[in-house]
Design an enzyme around this catalytic site. Structure first.
Site, PDB file in Angstrom:
ATOM      1  N   ASP A 196      -0.731  11.549   3.124  1.00 53.15           N
ATOM      2  CA  ASP A 196       0.658  11.175   2.880  1.00 53.15           C
ATOM      3  C   ASP A 196       1.515  12.090   3.762  1.00 53.15           C
ATOM      4  O   ASP A 196       1.026  13.041   4.380  1.00 53.15           O
ATOM      5  CB  ASP A 196       1.014  11.281   1.395  1.00 53.15           C
ATOM      6  CG  ASP A 196       2.238  10.421   1.075  1.00 53.15           C
ATOM      7  OD1 ASP A 196       2.990  10.083   2.010  1.00 53.15           O
ATOM      8  OD2 ASP A 196       2.457  10.097  -0.111  1.00 53.15           O
TER       9      ASP A 196
HETATM   10  C1  BGC Z   1       5.233   8.288   0.228  1.00 62.71           C
HETATM   11  C2  BGC Z   1       4.222   7.239   0.639  1.00 62.71           C
HETATM   12  C3  BGC Z   1       4.727   6.496   1.850  1.00 62.71           C
HETATM   13  C4  BGC Z   1       5.006   7.493   2.947  1.00 62.71           C
HETATM   14  C5  BGC Z   1       5.443   6.860   4.252  1.00 62.71           C
HETATM   15  C6  BGC Z   1       5.689   9.139   1.390  1.00 62.71           C
HETATM   16  O1  BGC Z   1       6.771   9.946   1.048  1.00 62.71           O
HETATM   17  O2  BGC Z   1       4.660   9.099  -0.762  1.00 62.71           O
HETATM   18  O3  BGC Z   1       3.985   6.364  -0.419  1.00 62.71           O
HETATM   19  O4  BGC Z   1       3.787   5.553   2.245  1.00 62.71           O
HETATM   20  O5  BGC Z   1       6.030   8.369   2.511  1.00 62.71           O
HETATM   21  O6  BGC Z   1       6.706   6.363   4.185  1.00 62.71           O
END
Ligand code: BGC
Length: 747
Positions: free
Chosen positions: A297
């Site tokens: 993530d």
């Molecule tokens: C979130 C993810 C997301 C990623 C990309 C993160 O802050 O936890 O779910 O896919 O950002 O945008």
């Protein structure tokens, strides 16, 4: 006829090929890896945010060509993510960057581009915005999820966004957790079925061929039940519970062939998941057999140092995470990962073999998605996007997802009545589309779609301006405001309040109190004080508590964040043109001090509770009313004893629509394992199906019980146990007992 047959054969062949890779391509991957430099390999393992290559560093897509050239030519970056703009801008942007990637870089490797299209094509200005997952789960209808996945694929593929960071497969266990609405609710089976349907439909969508898409099962694992409710904070989940409640949706996704997985940013049982070899290698790769790409993530290697404090610096974080098993780092806006990786290789701590494994998986994904053949957006696919049709689907999906929680008969609203409408969500488009709509936090009101209606506007269309009075209030703060509201309501027959939560995402939605805020409770109290019937629409991402008011309110609807056509859907239900058919996919808590009374845990049979009927929740899992009545009868089993593993028992039930309206009924089948070596949940959902019944119509619905699938359960090592003993099947208030009696039942 022959032509149709040929088309079907081509479609089928394409569909099959969407999941396979030719031996020629495998050889190409090998030869690529063979000639790639270390820098080129590490570049493939790095993902940057578009904000690093846009002119003003924003999510709008105006390319800073120099920055981009530097990223792909100097740093060999293989993947990008995020952005929000119109079709036109997306089209030009992706075309331009892919052109540079495949024409100007040494190895001409196309980029893979990721996006969070988590409720429709929510980062395209013209995209169709569907309800969030929590509402889709409330539809208890897999076809609803399939519709969303299909439209999302059709609207996403044309602009070359091949990698969707969806679906969320975290189980919605903790209503404080600010990502609750992104989940398919509290039940592992429901999450598994909905997630599986999304993945299969999205990755296998025939309407976008020859383009292909990848979904992403996220966030592996144990993210959704942080002990203190805040986002990205530690979870403590015993191994048996992890296997029984948190693993199944991911297992189902892997069985469905999901190509990628994203990792939980938090901690599980004391381990930062991004640095856990046990979770990322033993559990994910070896025990669950996941073979695809594992992406971190956002900036989570950084978090190993700054948040979890499990490493001294980012270089150590990089080592931990890569050693544990990640393939791609969502670095977002920093090249530090690249430098750290090079040093770790030079020091002999990360081997080339380890890097080649990840690069191999990433290149394979790019081949599987057909990016080496054509990395570009497609004018032809874009011309096929039918926004009008898709928006009708968005309305139908919202209609099936809305849950009528309470109704003393005031709904459907009679024509000709004078209605006062007020509340935080009454005239807000943002409260319908919710978060992750054009913007991470949801777009501001003035950037919401022009062609969309708020609840108030839609009510005007249906009930006429003459009968509708709008009072612009987010809540009530003083005695004076309350008196004024009561005066405003004087000539109205009914009060309609749209209350809930303004959109929030991730940690921005952390709260310390699940109670609905005081201002909104005051507004409800004032409405109740008028003595007129009060109808409440809940526009919220998680169940906010308002028990005292709920008991006095005449009708309550849970709408979550119902999307671009949410207002029309709500009005159709309020007016009775559509009969509601959603059921709660989560437990609505009664009080903030007792927030986790899942339907499957507190024992109904507990002898100490027998004479003390404690009220356990405001609305239970599965609650959902209709404007008609369904009568369940004749629950029958084809047999009552299992003596072999491979035996099946067929359960049937008759369901009759005894009212005067057609309706849809979600039939929820539960199984209760009456005695288990490990304490068993009182009941567990094991099958569901949504049926249409005209007034007076009766249907037989069946459920095939397979012992290994529905009656076994995992121990703390993930081994399935099937035990002798008595079980019950429960459906529509009826139940029947059956038994397992095998000579060698434990295996
Ligand atoms: C979130 C993810 C997301 C990623 C990309 C993160 O802050 O936890 O779910 O896919 O950002 O945008």
């Amino acid at each position: 006829m022959r032509k149709i047959l040929v088309v079907i054969i081509i479609l089928f062949a394409n569909l099959l090929s969407a999941f396979s890779i030719s031996s020629k391509e495998l050889t190409r991957i090998d030869s690529l890896i063979h000639i790639m430099t270390l820098d080129e390999k590490i570049g493939q393992m790095t993902q940057l945010c578009f904000s690093t290559i846009t002119l003003d560093g924003s999510k709008s897509l105006d390319l800073n060509v120099d920055n981009f050239r530097e990223s792909v030519i100097k740093y060999n970056i293989g993947s990008f993510l995020s952005g929000s703009d119109s079709y036109d801008k997306w089209f030009k942007f992706i075309t331009a960057i892919q052109k540079i990637a495949v024409e100007e870089t040494r190895l001409k490797i196309p980029l893979i581009i990721g996006i969070d299209h988590v409720h429709g094509a929510n980062y395209v200005t013209e995209g169709t915005i569907f309800p969030h997952n929590i509402s889709l789960a409330c539809s208890f209808n897999q076809q609803v999820v399939a519709k969303v996945a299909t439209v999302c694929a059709i609207e996403t593929a044309p602009i070359g966004l091949t990698w969707n960071f969806a679906p969320v497969l975290d189980v919605g266990k903790n209503p404080y957790w600010p990502r609750f609405y992104e989940t398919f609710g509290e039940d592992p089976f429901l999450c598994s079925e909905m997630g599986k349907t999304f993945i299969k439909t999205y990755e296998g969508c025939p309407h976008i061929l020859p383009a292909k898409l990848s979904a992403c099962a996220k966030h592996f694992i144990g993210y959704s039940d942080p002990k203190y409710g805040y986002d990205r904070t530690p979870s403590e989940i015993p191994a048996q519970v992890l296997w029984e409640f948190f693993v199944p949706p991911f297992k189902a996704a892997f069985d469905a062939g999901v190509k990628t997985v994203m990792i939980n940013s938090g901690e599980l049982n004391g381990e930062a998941v991004h640095g856990s070899k046990y979770l990322l290698d033993t559990l994910l790769r070896q025990q669950l057999g996941f073979k695809g790409v594992v992406v971190t993530d956002i900036k989570d290697i950084e978090r190993l140092e700054l948040m979890h404090k499990t490493v001294e610096n980012q270089k150590e974080g990089t080592f931990r995470s890569v050693d544990a098993g990640i393939d791609m780092y969502m670095a977002c806006n920093s090249y530090l990962f690249i430098r750290n990786m090079k040093e770790l290789v030079a020091e002999g701590r990360i081997s080339m073999k380890r890097i080649d494994e990840s690069v191999g998986r990433i290149l394979r994904l790019k081949f599987e998605l057909g990016l080496f053949d054509n990395p570009y957006p497609s004018k032809q696919l874009l011309s096929k996007v039918n926004q009008t049709k898709n928006q009708i689907e968005a309305r139908e999906v919202a209609e099936e997802s809305i849950v009528l929680l309470k109704n003393d008969g005031i709904l459907p609203l009679s024509k000709g009545k004078k209605i006062l409408i007020s509340g935080l969500g009454a005239n807000s488009k943002g409260m319908l589309n919710g978060p992750w709509t054009f913007d991470w936090l949801g777009a501001p009101e003035n950037q919401q779609p022009q062609n969309m209606k708020s609840l108030y506007e839609s009510m005007q269309d249906k009930f006429g301006t003459k009968n509708l009075k709008y009072v612009d209030l987010e809540g009530i703060n003083s005695e004076k405001e309350k008196k004024q509201f009561i005066r405003d309501a004087k000539n109205s027959d009914i009060i309609l309040l749209a209350v809930g939560e303004k959109p929030y995402s991730e940690f921005m939605g952390n709260i310390n109190d699940l109670t609905l805020d005081k201002m909104q409770l005051n507004l409800m109290d004032a409405a109740i004080e008028t003595g007129k019937p009060v109808v409440v629409v809940l526009l919220e991402g998680r169940p906010r508590v308002f028990t005292e008011q709920a008991d006095k309110i005449n009708a309550i609807l849970f709408a979550g964040y119902p999307g671009i056509k949410g207002a029309e859907a709500l009005v159709n239900i309020l007016s009775g043109s559509v009969n509601p058919s959603g059921k709660l996919a989560f437990t609505y808590p009664l009080s903030v001090g007792h927030v986790s009374p899942y339907y499957n845990k507190p024992s109904e049979y507990n002898i100490y509770w027998k004479n003390n009927p404690v009220r356990k929740n405001l609305f239970p899992f599965g609650q959902g009313l209709s404007y008609t009545n369904f009568e369940y009868s004749k629950l029958e089993l084809s047999d009552t004893i299992f003596t072999k593993d491979n035996q099946e028992i067929m359960a049937t039930i008759r369901i009759k629509n005894t009212g005067n309206l057609p309706g849809k009924e979600a039939v929820l089948w539960y199984v209760s394992d009456e005695i288990g070596t490990i304490s068993r949940p009182v009941t567990l959902l094991k099958h569901f199906e949504k049926i249409d019944l005209k007034e007076g119509e009766e249907k037989t619905v069946k459920f095939i019980i397979k012992p290994n699938e529905q009656l076994s359960y995992p121990d703390k090592n993930g081994c399935q146990i099937l035990e002798n003993g008595s079980f019950k099947i429960l459906v529509g208030g009826l139940e029947k007992r059956f038994y397992i009696n095998k000579t060698n039942a434990l295996f």
